[in-house]
Write a protein that holds these residues in place. Sequence first.
Motif, PDB file in Angstrom:
ATOM      1  N   ARG A  56       1.568 -12.372  -6.289  1.00  0.00           N
ATOM      2  CA  ARG A  56       0.291 -12.662  -5.638  1.00  0.00           C
ATOM      3  C   ARG A  56       0.162 -11.862  -4.337  1.00  0.00           C
ATOM      4  NH1 ARG A  56      -0.629 -18.763  -4.503  1.00  0.00           N
ATOM      5  NH2 ARG A  56       1.153 -18.311  -3.172  1.00  0.00           N
ATOM      6  N   GLU A  57       1.254 -11.755  -3.582  1.00  0.00           N
ATOM      7  CA  GLU A  57       1.228 -10.993  -2.339  1.00  0.00           C
ATOM      8  C   GLU A  57       1.030  -9.507  -2.619  1.00  0.00           C
ATOM      9  OE1 GLU A  57       1.369 -10.117   1.751  1.00  0.00           O
ATOM     10  OE2 GLU A  57       0.915 -11.938   0.630  1.00  0.00           O
ATOM     11  N   ARG A  58       1.703  -8.988  -3.666  1.00  0.00           N
ATOM     12  CA  ARG A  58       1.501  -7.579  -4.034  1.00  0.00           C
ATOM     13  C   ARG A  58       0.044  -7.328  -4.411  1.00  0.00           C
ATOM     14  NH1 ARG A  58       6.379  -8.265  -6.810  1.00  0.00           N
ATOM     15  NH2 ARG A  58       5.258  -8.498  -8.767  1.00  0.00           N
ATOM     16  N   ARG A  59      -0.551  -8.225  -5.164  1.00  0.00           N
ATOM     17  CA  ARG A  59      -1.950  -8.078  -5.582  1.00  0.00           C
ATOM     18  C   ARG A  59      -2.888  -8.153  -4.386  1.00  0.00           C
ATOM     19  NH1 ARG A  59      -5.653  -5.506  -6.975  1.00  0.00           N
ATOM     20  NH2 ARG A  59      -7.485  -6.519  -7.789  1.00  0.00           N
ATOM     21  N   ARG A  60      -2.582  -9.040  -3.432  1.00  0.00           N
ATOM     22  CA  ARG A  60      -3.406  -9.157  -2.228  1.00  0.00           C
ATOM     23  C   ARG A  60      -3.362  -7.855  -1.426  1.00  0.00           C
ATOM     24  NH1 ARG A  60      -3.182  -9.700   2.948  1.00  0.00           N
ATOM     25  NH2 ARG A  60      -0.918  -9.693   3.020  1.00  0.00           N
ATOM     26  N   LEU A  61      -2.166  -7.297  -1.274  1.00  0.00           N
ATOM     27  CA  LEU A  61      -2.027  -6.041  -0.538  1.00  0.00           C
ATOM     28  C   LEU A  61      -2.738  -4.897  -1.256  1.00  0.00           C
ATOM     29  CD1 LEU A  61       1.698  -6.305   0.592  1.00  0.00           C
ATOM     30  CD2 LEU A  61      -0.347  -6.526   2.029  1.00  0.00           C
ATOM     31  N   GLN A  62      -2.647  -4.883  -2.580  1.00  0.00           N
ATOM     32  CA  GLN A  62      -3.326  -3.852  -3.363  1.00  0.00           C
ATOM     33  C   GLN A  62      -4.841  -3.964  -3.196  1.00  0.00           C
ATOM     34  OE1 GLN A  62      -2.678  -4.146  -7.581  1.00  0.00           O
ATOM     35  NE2 GLN A  62      -3.527  -2.129  -7.987  1.00  0.00           N
ATOM     36  N   ALA A  63      -5.361  -5.164  -3.242  1.00  0.00           N
ATOM     37  CA  ALA A  63      -6.806  -5.368  -3.079  1.00  0.00           C
ATOM     38  C   ALA A  63      -7.251  -4.962  -1.682  1.00  0.00           C
ATOM     39  CB  ALA A  63      -7.165  -6.834  -3.342  1.00  0.00           C
ATOM     40  N   GLU A  64      -6.435  -5.264  -0.678  1.00  0.00           N
ATOM     41  CA  GLU A  64      -6.762  -4.882   0.688  1.00  0.00           C
ATOM     42  C   GLU A  64      -6.783  -3.352   0.823  1.00  0.00           C
ATOM     43  OE1 GLU A  64      -4.574  -5.219   4.968  1.00  0.00           O
ATOM     44  OE2 GLU A  64      -4.676  -7.051   3.767  1.00  0.00           O
ATOM     45  N   GLN A  65      -5.804  -2.689   0.226  1.00  0.00           N
ATOM     46  CA  GLN A  65      -5.748  -1.237   0.262  1.00  0.00           C
ATOM     47  C   GLN A  65      -6.963  -0.623  -0.445  1.00  0.00           C
ATOM     48  OE1 GLN A  65      -2.413   0.454  -1.792  1.00  0.00           O
ATOM     49  NE2 GLN A  65      -2.603   2.421  -0.755  1.00  0.00           N
ATOM     50  N   GLU A  66      -7.348  -1.176  -1.586  1.00  0.00           N
ATOM     51  CA  GLU A  66      -8.518  -0.679  -2.314  1.00  0.00           C
ATOM     52  C   GLU A  66      -9.791  -0.867  -1.490  1.00  0.00           C
ATOM     53  OE1 GLU A  66      -8.456  -2.731  -6.034  1.00  0.00           O
ATOM     54  OE2 GLU A  66      -6.784  -1.541  -6.802  1.00  0.00           O
ATOM     55  N   ARG A  67      -9.890  -2.000  -0.806  1.00  0.00           N
ATOM     56  CA  ARG A  67     -11.060  -2.266   0.031  1.00  0.00           C
ATOM     57  C   ARG A  67     -11.130  -1.254   1.176  1.00  0.00           C
ATOM     58  NH1 ARG A  67     -11.629  -4.568   4.742  1.00  0.00           N
ATOM     59  NH2 ARG A  67      -9.544  -5.436   4.688  1.00  0.00           N
ATOM     60  N   GLU A  68      -9.988  -0.967   1.811  1.00  0.00           N
ATOM     61  CA  GLU A  68      -9.963   0.004   2.898  1.00  0.00           C
ATOM     62  C   GLU A  68     -10.335   1.404   2.401  1.00  0.00           C
ATOM     63  OE1 GLU A  68      -6.055  -0.370   4.519  1.00  0.00           O
ATOM     64  OE2 GLU A  68      -6.532  -2.233   5.589  1.00  0.00           O
ATOM     65  N   GLU A  69      -9.853   1.771   1.239  1.00  0.00           N
ATOM     66  CA  GLU A  69     -10.203   3.071   0.669  1.00  0.00           C
ATOM     67  C   GLU A  69     -11.700   3.147   0.378  1.00  0.00           C
ATOM     68  OE1 GLU A  69      -7.709   3.639  -2.745  1.00  0.00           O
ATOM     69  OE2 GLU A  69      -5.897   3.886  -1.539  1.00  0.00           O
ATOM     70  N   TRP A  70     -12.247   2.051  -0.118  1.00  0.00           N
ATOM     71  CA  TRP A  70     -13.675   2.003  -0.436  1.00  0.00           C
ATOM     72  C   TRP A  70     -14.505   2.164   0.844  1.00  0.00           C
ATOM     73  CZ3 TRP A  70     -16.902   2.186  -4.424  1.00  0.00           C
ATOM     74  CH2 TRP A  70     -18.207   1.748  -4.242  1.00  0.00           C
ATOM     75  N   GLU A  71     -14.059   1.539   1.906  1.00  0.00           N
ATOM     76  CA  GLU A  71     -14.792   1.623   3.170  1.00  0.00           C
ATOM     77  C   GLU A  71     -14.686   3.011   3.796  1.00  0.00           C
ATOM     78  OE1 GLU A  71     -13.145  -1.531   5.497  1.00  0.00           O
ATOM     79  OE2 GLU A  71     -14.387  -3.057   4.539  1.00  0.00           O
TER      80      GLU A  71
END
Length: 80
Positions: A54-69
């Motif tokens: 769950r923590e790995r997925r949270r970090l991945q989603a955060e990274q994807e969001r930052e890339e999108w921004e």
Amino acid sequence: MAALLVQLMSAGGAGTDGEQAAVRSAGGTGNVSTHLSALKGEVSTLSERFKAARERRRLQAEQEREEWEREPQSPAPSRP
């Protein structure tokens, strides 16, 4: 919890082979405390794995969001 218990029992458990062998050699169904202890260990291990995933997925989603921004936003194409 009951579904997890049924799944673990039908799959032979989620522990290492050594743990499963120790449970099997404990005398079949005679030693309930040994089985319960092994089950608690397996549940604990699965819980730790779930939290890590769950923590790995949270970090991945955060990274994807930052890339999108960071991506430049192109204006919408104009229609004639």
